[in-house]
Design an enzyme around this catalytic site. Sequence first.
Site, PDB file in Angstrom:
ATOM      1  N   ASP A 169     104.355  28.790  41.208  1.00 50.21           N
ATOM      2  CA  ASP A 169     104.914  27.973  42.282  1.00 50.21           C
ATOM      3  C   ASP A 169     106.226  28.530  42.821  1.00 50.21           C
ATOM      4  OD1 ASP A 169     102.799  26.385  41.610  1.00 50.21           O
ATOM      5  OD2 ASP A 169     103.990  24.653  40.983  1.00 50.21           O
ATOM      6  N   ASP A 253     106.671  26.940  48.794  1.00 52.54           N
ATOM      7  CA  ASP A 253     106.328  27.227  47.408  1.00 52.54           C
ATOM      8  C   ASP A 253     105.544  28.536  47.403  1.00 52.54           C
ATOM      9  OD1 ASP A 253     107.463  24.817  46.748  1.00 52.54           O
ATOM     10  OD2 ASP A 253     105.703  24.013  45.717  1.00 52.54           O
ATOM     11  N   HIS A 302      99.531  24.169  47.775  1.00 52.37           N
ATOM     12  CA  HIS A 302      99.171  25.328  46.965  1.00 52.37           C
ATOM     13  C   HIS A 302      97.726  25.741  47.250  1.00 52.37           C
ATOM     14  CE1 HIS A 302     102.532  23.998  43.989  1.00 52.37           C
ATOM     15  NE2 HIS A 302     103.000  24.372  45.176  1.00 52.37           N
ATOM     16  N   ASP A 304      95.694  28.059  45.794  1.00 53.09           N
ATOM     17  CA  ASP A 304      94.824  28.709  44.818  1.00 53.09           C
ATOM     18  C   ASP A 304      93.800  27.813  44.131  1.00 53.09           C
ATOM     19  OD1 ASP A 304      96.934  27.454  43.586  1.00 53.09           O
ATOM     20  OD2 ASP A 304      97.543  29.153  42.358  1.00 53.09           O
TER      21      ASP A 304
END
Length: 422
Positions: A169, A253, A302, A304
């Site tokens: 992160d 992030d 995020h 992923d």
Amino acid sequence: MLRVRCLRGGSRGAEAAHYIGSRLRGAFTGWVQRTSQSTQAAAASQNTCAADDKAASPVPKDCLVCSYNEWDPLEEVIVGRAENACVPPFSVEVKANTYEKYWGFYQKFGGQGFPKDHLKKAIAEIEEMCNILKGEGVIVKRPDPIDWSVKYKTPDFESTGMYGAMPRDILLVVGNEIIEAPMAWRARFFEYRAYRRLIKDYFNSGAKWTTAPKPTMADELYDQNYPIHSVEDRHKLAAQGKFVTTEFEPCFDAADFIRAGRDIFVQRSQVTNYMGIEWMRRHLAPDYRVHIISFKDPNPMHIDATFNIIGPGLVLSNPDRPCHQIELFKKAGWTVIQPPVPLIPDDHPLWMSSKWLSMNVLMLDEKRVMVDANETSIQKMFEKLGISTIKVNIRHANSLGGGFHCWTCDIRRRGTLQSYLD
């Protein structure tokens, strides 16, 4: 066919060198002539203090930091710590990134530690994960344990901390450079402190070290009236391009970026704004191209567990969050794989993430993947692809908001800078 071209040298490298040289030659010629004499005069003096002039030394060939993508053979990695992890205070940006069924949990425990028994199990799982990585020949480094319950105050806000659990992160490795992300949650403002010892060691070994502009995290960075009451609200807002973070100042992030050699993909999310993306684009140009991609995702945070690149021209694409630009990858010859539905039980607490952590895997190389021991469906998928699975149980660690990719930051992978999209 997927075309792969090494960027070290080649026609583009020659053209770039010629262009840059022609632009700079005139400006530097006069400067060199004016300073030549003084430079020669200073040479003797410079020799006497050369041992002290460490800043002028070239980057060592044995620099410990080098990673261009998500799948080259992994040699060294940072694995996060669950020790002392605290529930973040229930601020507007936390509310916008979490699901309604857990809001009571945040309101009750914000600023306190996560449930002790659960945290103890998570710590044990990550220790076992580290042991397995070491057994696979990977060097494992850990951040420093910190008391995240300590309250802090800036001129703009006050908060307690969260954890040092998810290095993905906050750290992005691009080549031999470590980039510290500015973050967007107030509870993560000082998270970098857990990693500074490691980063200084890598810097002393020859790595580049860049800290992105630190946001003030003043009230203006957040839409204080962000109108979320249901999943439907989230879908509508995401479709309209509305997020809890504003464009008051850059924020991002690192986990909203994913690397494929010369091309780096990023999403505008609840924690990454366009100013942050533009900062990264300018910082990495011209060697790298930053592409904004988007998804049908009611709560983007995020990339992923939505879009995970696992090999050259090979990507896992979340079927619940289809990519709006998927044709870009198909036209480049990429293979797009939809992973199976996760098997994690409904009653297992996931305070900061969705079940799709099942696809948040860590590639040790193109033929080895670290995957959750409980997710048998995705294990079979990888086996059909000819990829060996290294099975590890991190169910309790998942509850803190991350899978294997989140819990790690690859520091060194054995490979070279290439283009996979041309």
